[in-house]
Design a protein around this motif. Structure first.
Motif, short mmCIF file in Angstrom:
data_model
loop_
_atom_site.label_atom_id
_atom_site.label_comp_id
_atom_site.label_asym_id
_atom_site.label_seq_id
_atom_site.Cartn_x
_atom_site.Cartn_y
_atom_site.Cartn_z
N LEU A 52 0.81 -1.21 0.00
CA LEU A 52 0.00 0.00 0.00
C LEU A 52 0.85 1.27 0.00
O LEU A 52 0.41 2.31 -0.50
N ILE A 53 2.06 1.22 0.56
CA ILE A 53 2.91 2.41 0.61
C ILE A 53 3.72 2.59 -0.67
O ILE A 53 4.29 3.66 -0.91
N LEU A 54 3.76 1.57 -1.50
CA LEU A 54 4.56 1.62 -2.73
C LEU A 54 4.22 2.79 -3.65
O LEU A 54 5.13 3.45 -4.17
N PRO A 55 2.94 3.13 -3.89
CA PRO A 55 2.66 4.29 -4.74
C PRO A 55 3.22 5.60 -4.19
O PRO A 55 3.70 6.44 -4.95
N VAL A 56 3.20 5.77 -2.87
CA VAL A 56 3.75 6.99 -2.27
C VAL A 56 5.25 7.06 -2.50
O VAL A 56 5.79 8.12 -2.85
N ILE A 57 5.93 5.94 -2.33
CA ILE A 57 7.38 5.90 -2.55
C ILE A 57 7.70 6.19 -4.02
O ILE A 57 8.64 6.94 -4.32
N LEU A 59 5.88 7.93 -6.12
CA LEU A 59 5.61 9.35 -6.38
C LEU A 59 6.75 10.22 -5.86
O LEU A 59 7.15 11.19 -6.53
N LEU A 60 7.27 9.91 -4.68
CA LEU A 60 8.42 10.66 -4.16
C LEU A 60 9.63 10.50 -5.07
O LEU A 60 10.36 11.47 -5.32
N LEU A 61 9.85 9.29 -5.57
CA LEU A 61 10.96 9.07 -6.48
C LEU A 61 10.78 9.87 -7.76
O LEU A 61 11.72 10.53 -8.23
N GLN A 62 9.59 9.84 -8.33
CA GLN A 62 9.32 10.59 -9.56
C GLN A 62 9.51 12.09 -9.32
O GLN A 62 10.12 12.78 -10.14
N PHE A 63 9.02 12.58 -8.20
CA PHE A 63 9.15 14.00 -7.89
C PHE A 63 10.61 14.38 -7.68
O PHE A 63 11.06 15.45 -8.13
N SER A 64 11.37 13.51 -7.03
CA SER A 64 12.78 13.84 -6.77
C SER A 64 13.62 13.80 -8.04
O SER A 64 14.65 14.48 -8.13
N LEU A 65 13.20 13.07 -9.04
CA LEU A 65 13.96 12.97 -10.28
C LEU A 65 13.59 14.03 -11.32
O LEU A 65 14.24 14.15 -12.35
N SER A 66 12.56 14.82 -11.03
CA SER A 66 12.10 15.78 -12.02
C SER A 66 13.03 16.99 -12.14
O SER A 66 13.21 17.52 -13.24
N GLN A 69 15.81 21.12 -7.84
CA GLN A 69 15.08 21.81 -6.77
C GLN A 69 14.08 20.86 -6.10
O GLN A 69 13.94 20.86 -4.87
N SER A 70 13.40 20.05 -6.88
CA SER A 70 12.45 19.09 -6.28
C SER A 70 13.19 18.02 -5.50
O SER A 70 12.70 17.54 -4.48
N PHE A 71 14.38 17.66 -5.96
CA PHE A 71 15.19 16.71 -5.21
C PHE A 71 15.54 17.27 -3.83
O PHE A 71 15.45 16.57 -2.82
N GLU A 72 15.93 18.54 -3.78
CA GLU A 72 16.26 19.18 -2.50
C GLU A 72 15.04 19.25 -1.59
O GLU A 72 15.15 19.08 -0.37
N SER A 73 13.86 19.49 -2.16
CA SER A 73 12.66 19.54 -1.32
C SER A 73 12.31 18.16 -0.77
O SER A 73 11.89 18.04 0.39
N VAL A 74 12.51 17.11 -1.55
CA VAL A 74 12.26 15.75 -1.06
C VAL A 74 13.25 15.40 0.05
O VAL A 74 12.88 14.83 1.08
N VAL A 75 14.51 15.80 -0.13
CA VAL A 75 15.53 15.54 0.89
C VAL A 75 15.18 16.28 2.18
O VAL A 75 15.31 15.73 3.28
N SER A 76 14.72 17.51 2.06
CA SER A 76 14.35 18.27 3.27
C SER A 76 13.14 17.64 3.97
O SER A 76 13.06 17.64 5.19
#
Length: 142
Positions: A52-57, A59-66, A69-76
């Motif tokens: 169930l948590i796999l889609p969230v992970i 989405l975070l991966l997709q957002f961090s790779l875009s 700046q989005s990578f830095e926000s995911v890291v924060s």
């Protein structure tokens, strides 16, 4: 004269042939499960949680790779103490599911199938999951 398997009150309960009228314990917290059953139930529960948590992970991966700046926000976001605790719980779920899965595969090929060995391997699964989570927690917070 009433038989033992019939209800004491005046209501008639239809029972299937061979079925006994036994009391039902609906309070699951009073049932003491053997360690084998606990590990097996936790294996199923952690599998559901991971699924169930796999889609969230993802989405975070997709957002961090875009972008950078989005990578830095995911890291924060991931440096938050609450998120670290959630990740630690998720890591425990992964480690438990992994080690219990190996245990189940070993039992499928008829290794460690006696009750004593099954109890021992259940304890090993719980200890290995706790140790792996503890090592990750030390790395996460230091």
């Amino acid at each position: 004269m009433m038989q033992n398997n019939q209800p004491q009150n005046s209501q008639k309960v239809k029972l299937r042939p061979g079925q006994k009228n036994r009391p039902k314990n609906l309070n699951l917290f009073t049932i003491r499960l053997p360690i084998n059953a606990l590990v097996s139930i936790l294996h199923r529960a952690t599998g559901c949680i991971l699924f169930l948590i796999l889609p969230v992970i993802l989405l975070l991966l997709q957002f961090s790779l875009s972008s950078a700046q989005s990578f830095e926000s995911v890291v924060s976001i991931l440096h938050s103490p609450f998120i670290k605790l959630m990740l630690l719980g998720l890591a425990w779920a992964f480690f438990h599911h992994f080690f219990a899965g190996i245990r189940h595969l070993a039992m499928d090929v008829h290794w460690m199938t006696t009750l004593m060995k099954a109890r021992y391997t259940s304890k090993v699964v719980l200890v290995l999951g706790a140790i792996a989570t503890l090592v990750l927690a030390i790395k996460l917070w230091l």
